[in-house]
Scaffold this motif. Structure first.
Motif, short mmCIF file in Angstrom:
data_model
loop_
_atom_site.label_atom_id
_atom_site.label_comp_id
_atom_site.label_asym_id
_atom_site.label_seq_id
_atom_site.Cartn_x
_atom_site.Cartn_y
_atom_site.Cartn_z
N ASP A 77 -4.98 -2.13 -51.50
CA ASP A 77 -4.66 -3.40 -50.85
C ASP A 77 -4.46 -4.53 -51.84
N ARG A 78 -4.84 -4.29 -53.08
CA ARG A 78 -4.70 -5.33 -54.11
C ARG A 78 -4.32 -4.67 -55.43
N LEU A 79 -3.22 -5.09 -56.01
CA LEU A 79 -2.77 -4.51 -57.27
C LEU A 79 -3.63 -4.99 -58.42
N GLU A 96 -0.72 14.62 -63.91
CA GLU A 96 -0.24 15.17 -62.65
C GLU A 96 -1.11 14.70 -61.48
N GLY A 97 -0.48 14.55 -60.32
CA GLY A 97 -1.20 14.21 -59.11
C GLY A 97 -1.82 12.83 -59.12
N LYS A 98 -3.01 12.70 -58.54
CA LYS A 98 -3.69 11.41 -58.41
C LYS A 98 -5.04 11.39 -59.13
N GLU A 99 -5.23 12.30 -60.07
CA GLU A 99 -6.50 12.32 -60.82
C GLU A 99 -6.40 11.34 -61.99
N HIS A 100 -6.37 10.06 -61.64
CA HIS A 100 -6.23 9.03 -62.67
C HIS A 100 -6.63 7.68 -62.06
N ARG A 101 -6.64 6.66 -62.88
CA ARG A 101 -6.85 5.28 -62.43
C ARG A 101 -5.82 4.38 -63.09
N ASP A 102 -4.60 4.86 -63.15
CA ASP A 102 -3.57 4.19 -63.95
C ASP A 102 -2.35 3.72 -63.16
N TRP A 103 -2.05 4.33 -62.02
CA TRP A 103 -0.93 3.90 -61.19
C TRP A 103 -1.46 3.57 -59.79
N TYR A 104 -1.07 2.40 -59.27
CA TYR A 104 -1.47 2.00 -57.93
C TYR A 104 -0.25 1.46 -57.17
N LYS A 105 -0.24 1.66 -55.86
CA LYS A 105 0.86 1.15 -55.04
C LYS A 105 0.31 0.28 -53.92
N ASP A 153 -2.56 -5.36 -69.61
CA ASP A 153 -2.22 -3.95 -69.77
C ASP A 153 -1.56 -3.38 -68.53
N TRP A 154 -1.01 -4.25 -67.66
CA TRP A 154 -0.39 -3.77 -66.44
C TRP A 154 1.04 -4.27 -66.32
N GLY A 155 1.92 -3.37 -65.85
CA GLY A 155 3.30 -3.72 -65.53
C GLY A 155 3.59 -3.32 -64.10
N TYR A 156 4.67 -3.86 -63.54
CA TYR A 156 4.92 -3.70 -62.12
C TYR A 156 6.38 -3.33 -61.87
N VAL A 181 5.21 -2.44 -54.07
CA VAL A 181 5.14 -2.60 -55.52
C VAL A 181 4.21 -1.54 -56.10
N VAL A 182 4.58 -1.01 -57.26
CA VAL A 182 3.73 -0.07 -57.98
C VAL A 182 3.26 -0.76 -59.27
N GLY A 183 1.95 -0.77 -59.48
CA GLY A 183 1.38 -1.29 -60.72
C GLY A 183 1.00 -0.14 -61.63
N LYS A 184 1.43 -0.21 -62.90
CA LYS A 184 1.19 0.89 -63.84
C LYS A 184 0.52 0.36 -65.10
N ARG A 185 -0.52 1.08 -65.53
CA ARG A 185 -1.20 0.72 -66.77
C ARG A 185 -0.26 1.04 -67.93
N LEU A 186 0.06 0.04 -68.72
CA LEU A 186 1.07 0.21 -69.77
C LEU A 186 0.63 1.19 -70.85
#
Length: 307
Positions: free
Chosen positions: A13-15, A184-193, A20-23, A173-178
């Protein structure tokens, strides 16, 4: 290429914010991984299904590229009236199986490939590199590949991009850790939508049962069928819906049974309930995608009368 599940953003709900983040814009299409190797092309869905037969125009355009690449992106069909990607057009296109029909549709309204990641170039696997570096390599490589391809811009101000998206009715919007590598998949904390939502008023006019249980509510808006809503109906709400009088008939609400309700086990309410719902967007046929109830008015009044 060995098919794999592409890196997928996590819904929020909040990017996230910070240096270190790009959108990037979230494109409303079908996720496609593309392997290109000296004229040989393989297209794969996010579910690891082959897609060459579905999108021959993409295969043809990618086959003209020199070199070896692994690309990650979104197949989209742009709506000429709105200038935005049309998920409904992509759905209809992906369901086609006749080779001649696919070829004709591909000529009339071709799919475009929106590329947002470069995972391999030549013999080098780039997935361990930071996203910022992969993005720069992609733009240096593919900015002049032609009209079949689009590259996704990278923005620094996520709030400004979100305001533009909500104002212009795009998907999100997708926020991505630069500094992030590709996983693979969603085992991360680096891309959020973050997705935009509509808030709408409608009426609930009946329920659909499956195996004796409440499955969904039937909606009407401005006198027309507005789809079903099942997400967000917990057991308490379903139990209360079953306490409402359901002696109504089809003609109380529609002149004919709407498409999509055939073969359904329907019970019509005596009186409609006022609904407030959220949804992703309205389809070309006037239905709402991914509806969820925000409030259901009228059940309390009926229960008081009954008591």
């Amino acid at each position: 290429m060995r098919p794999f599940v592409p890196m997928s953003p996590i819904l929020t709900d909040r990017l996230p914010a910070g240096k270190d983040w790009g959108y990037q814009l979230k494109w409303d299409g079908f996720r496609i991984l593309a392997w290109v190797d000296g004229g040989r092309v393989e297209l794969w869905s996010k579910n690891k299904l082959p897609k060459n037969d579905k999108y021959p125009e993409l295969v043809e355009a990618l086959a003209r590229l020199d070199g070896t690449y692994l690309l990650d992106g979104e197949a989209v069909i742009m709506d000429p009236q709105t200038g935005k990607p049309s998920f409904q057009r992509m759905q209809r296109r992906d369901k086609l199986n006749d080779e001649r029909l696919i070829a004709r549709v591909a000529r009339q309204r071709p799919v475009q490939y929106v590329i947002f990641d470069l995972l391999q170039e030549g013999e080098r696997d780039l997935r361990s590199l930071a996203f910022r570096d992969r993005h720069e390599r992609l733009w240096a490589l593919a900015s002049d590949w032609g009209e079949t391809f689009q590259l996704t811009d990278l923005f620094e101000d996520g709030d400004a991009l979100w305001r533009w998206v909500t104002k212009n009715g795009w998907e999100g919007v997708v926020g991505k850790r630069l500094s992030s590598s590709y996983k693979e998949g969603k085992e991360h904390r680096d891309w959020y939508k973050r997705k935009t939502v509509l808030r709408l008023e409608a009426e609930a006019v009946g329920i659909i049962r499956k195996e004796g249980r409440v499955s969904s509510m039937i909606m009407r808006r401005d006198g027309r069928y507005f789809g079903r809503v099942s997400s967000g109906l917990n057991e308490e709400i379903k139990s209360r819906l079953l306490r409402l009088r359901r002696k109504g008939v089809l003609e109380d609400y529609f002149s004919i049974l709407p498409e999509g309700l055939h073969q359904a086990d329907i019970e019509w309410f005596d009186s409609p309930l006022a609904l407030r719902i959220s949804g992703r967007e309205l389809t070309e046929s006037g239905l709402v995608r991914h509806p969820k109830p925000l409030s259901i008015e009228g059940m309390e009044t009926y229960e008081r009368k009954r008591g």
